[in-house]
Design a protein around this motif. Structure first.
Motif, PDB file in Angstrom:
ATOM      1  N   ASP A  16      26.112 -26.595 -24.587  1.00 12.08           N
ATOM      2  CA  ASP A  16      27.171 -25.816 -23.961  1.00 12.08           C
ATOM      3  C   ASP A  16      28.460 -26.617 -23.859  1.00 12.08           C
ATOM      4  OD1 ASP A  16      25.677 -23.591 -23.688  1.00 12.08           O
ATOM      5  OD2 ASP A  16      25.205 -23.858 -21.573  1.00 12.08           O
ATOM      6  N   GLU A  17      28.297 -27.870 -23.473  1.00  4.74           N
ATOM      7  CA  GLU A  17      29.470 -28.729 -23.338  1.00  4.74           C
ATOM      8  C   GLU A  17      30.171 -28.913 -24.680  1.00  4.74           C
ATOM      9  OE1 GLU A  17      29.196 -32.671 -21.371  1.00  4.74           O
ATOM     10  OE2 GLU A  17      28.150 -31.513 -19.838  1.00  4.74           O
ATOM     11  N   ALA A  18      29.363 -29.105 -25.707  1.00  4.64           N
ATOM     12  CA  ALA A  18      29.923 -29.301 -27.046  1.00  4.64           C
ATOM     13  C   ALA A  18      30.664 -28.043 -27.501  1.00  4.64           C
ATOM     14  CB  ALA A  18      28.807 -29.640 -28.035  1.00  4.64           C
ATOM     15  N   ASN A  19      30.055 -26.894 -27.217  1.00 10.42           N
ATOM     16  CA  ASN A  19      30.703 -25.640 -27.593  1.00 10.42           C
ATOM     17  C   ASN A  19      32.024 -25.457 -26.849  1.00 10.42           C
ATOM     18  OD1 ASN A  19      28.819 -24.813 -29.448  1.00 10.42           O
ATOM     19  ND2 ASN A  19      27.617 -23.632 -27.975  1.00 10.42           N
ATOM     20  N   GLN A  20      31.983 -25.842 -25.587  1.00 13.26           N
ATOM     21  CA  GLN A  20      33.188 -25.703 -24.780  1.00 13.26           C
ATOM     22  C   GLN A  20      34.303 -26.609 -25.302  1.00 13.26           C
ATOM     23  OE1 GLN A  20      32.292 -26.118 -20.661  1.00 13.26           O
ATOM     24  NE2 GLN A  20      34.310 -25.470 -19.994  1.00 13.26           N
ATOM     25  N   LEU A  21      33.933 -27.816 -25.652  1.00 14.06           N
ATOM     26  CA  LEU A  21      34.912 -28.743 -26.204  1.00 14.06           C
ATOM     27  C   LEU A  21      35.484 -28.207 -27.503  1.00 14.06           C
ATOM     28  CD1 LEU A  21      33.417 -32.286 -25.603  1.00 14.06           C
ATOM     29  CD2 LEU A  21      35.565 -31.386 -24.725  1.00 14.06           C
ATOM     30  N   ALA A  22      34.610 -27.672 -28.342  1.00 12.14           N
ATOM     31  CA  ALA A  22      35.050 -27.135 -29.625  1.00 12.14           C
ATOM     32  C   ALA A  22      35.988 -25.958 -29.407  1.00 12.14           C
ATOM     33  CB  ALA A  22      33.838 -26.709 -30.447  1.00 12.14           C
ATOM     34  N   GLU A  23      35.659 -25.129 -28.411  1.00 13.95           N
ATOM     35  CA  GLU A  23      36.506 -23.983 -28.107  1.00 13.95           C
ATOM     36  C   GLU A  23      37.880 -24.422 -27.635  1.00 13.95           C
ATOM     37  OE1 GLU A  23      34.979 -20.901 -25.438  1.00 13.95           O
ATOM     38  OE2 GLU A  23      33.211 -20.896 -26.733  1.00 13.95           O
ATOM     39  N   GLN A  24      37.887 -25.423 -26.752  1.00 12.83           N
ATOM     40  CA  GLN A  24      39.165 -25.917 -26.246  1.00 12.83           C
ATOM     41  C   GLN A  24      40.001 -26.499 -27.378  1.00 12.83           C
ATOM     42  OE1 GLN A  24      38.014 -28.626 -23.218  1.00 12.83           O
ATOM     43  NE2 GLN A  24      37.687 -27.049 -21.680  1.00 12.83           N
ATOM     44  N   HIS A  25      39.321 -27.193 -28.263  1.00 13.09           N
ATOM     45  CA  HIS A  25      40.035 -27.793 -29.390  1.00 13.09           C
ATOM     46  C   HIS A  25      40.626 -26.700 -30.281  1.00 13.09           C
ATOM     47  CE1 HIS A  25      41.042 -30.734 -32.431  1.00 13.09           C
ATOM     48  NE2 HIS A  25      40.507 -29.954 -33.322  1.00 13.09           N
ATOM     49  N   LEU A  26      39.824 -25.671 -30.541  1.00 12.07           N
ATOM     50  CA  LEU A  26      40.272 -24.562 -31.380  1.00 12.07           C
ATOM     51  C   LEU A  26      41.474 -23.871 -30.736  1.00 12.07           C
ATOM     52  CD1 LEU A  26      39.602 -22.831 -33.916  1.00 12.07           C
ATOM     53  CD2 LEU A  26      38.279 -21.366 -32.399  1.00 12.07           C
ATOM     54  N   GLU A  27      41.376 -23.690 -29.413  1.00 12.61           N
ATOM     55  CA  GLU A  27      42.460 -23.037 -28.693  1.00 12.61           C
ATOM     56  C   GLU A  27      43.760 -23.826 -28.832  1.00 12.61           C
ATOM     57  OE1 GLU A  27      42.737 -21.755 -24.221  1.00 12.61           O
ATOM     58  OE2 GLU A  27      40.762 -21.276 -25.032  1.00 12.61           O
ATOM     59  N   ARG A  28      43.633 -25.146 -28.672  1.00 11.67           N
ATOM     60  CA  ARG A  28      44.818 -26.001 -28.804  1.00 11.67           C
ATOM     61  C   ARG A  28      45.380 -25.919 -30.217  1.00 11.67           C
ATOM     62  NH1 ARG A  28      42.523 -29.680 -25.174  1.00 11.67           N
ATOM     63  NH2 ARG A  28      41.370 -30.713 -26.800  1.00 11.67           N
ATOM     64  N   SER A  29      44.479 -25.907 -31.198  1.00 15.10           N
ATOM     65  CA  SER A  29      44.926 -25.859 -32.588  1.00 15.10           C
ATOM     66  C   SER A  29      45.661 -24.557 -32.871  1.00 15.10           C
ATOM     67  CB  SER A  29      43.721 -25.982 -33.532  1.00 15.10           C
ATOM     68  OG  SER A  29      43.065 -27.209 -33.309  1.00 15.10           O
ATOM     69  N   LEU A  30      45.126 -23.456 -32.330  1.00 11.18           N
ATOM     70  CA  LEU A  30      45.755 -22.156 -32.553  1.00 11.18           C
ATOM     71  C   LEU A  30      47.123 -22.108 -31.888  1.00 11.18           C
ATOM     72  CD1 LEU A  30      42.729 -19.757 -32.058  1.00 11.18           C
ATOM     73  CD2 LEU A  30      43.932 -20.254 -34.177  1.00 11.18           C
ATOM     74  N   ARG A  31      47.186 -22.671 -30.671  1.00 13.00           N
ATOM     75  CA  ARG A  31      48.466 -22.694 -29.968  1.00 13.00           C
ATOM     76  C   ARG A  31      49.473 -23.512 -30.756  1.00 13.00           C
ATOM     77  NH1 ARG A  31      46.599 -22.502 -24.737  1.00 13.00           N
ATOM     78  NH2 ARG A  31      45.992 -24.668 -24.816  1.00 13.00           N
ATOM     79  N   ALA A  32      49.034 -24.630 -31.283  1.00  9.45           N
ATOM     80  CA  ALA A  32      49.919 -25.496 -32.057  1.00  9.45           C
ATOM     81  C   ALA A  32      50.383 -24.789 -33.326  1.00  9.45           C
ATOM     82  CB  ALA A  32      49.203 -26.793 -32.403  1.00  9.45           C
ATOM     83  N   ALA A  33      49.501 -23.976 -33.905  1.00 10.71           N
ATOM     84  CA  ALA A  33      49.848 -23.272 -35.132  1.00 10.71           C
ATOM     85  C   ALA A  33      50.861 -22.167 -34.850  1.00 10.71           C
ATOM     86  CB  ALA A  33      48.595 -22.690 -35.769  1.00 10.71           C
TER      87      ALA A  33
END
Ligand code: ZN
Length: 59
Positions: free
Chosen positions: A6-23
């Motif tokens: 769960d923690e790993a998924n959450q981290l991946a989600e946060q990372h994806l969110e940041r990447s999308l925001r940056a894009a």
């Protein structure tokens, strides 16, 4: 074990969110060089142009 996944998924989600925001709002990366528009040296060219040219100002 499930918590770790769960923690790993959450981290991946946060990372994806940041990447999308940056894009969506790309922060221009400046590179040192010669301005394509005015030919002046600039420490931070964005799209090949210095800050005054990007702002529509002449040096
Ligand atoms: Zn310029």
């Amino acid at each position: 074990m499930a918590d770790t996944i769960d923690e790993a998924n959450q981290l991946a989600e946060q990372h994806l969110e940041r990447s999308l925001r940056a894009a969506r709002q790309p922060v221009p990366v400046g590179v040192p060089g010669e301005c394509e528009q005015c030919g002046g040296d600039s420490a931070r060219l964005v799209g090949g142009r210095c800050a005054p040219c990007r702002d529509g100002r002449r040096r």
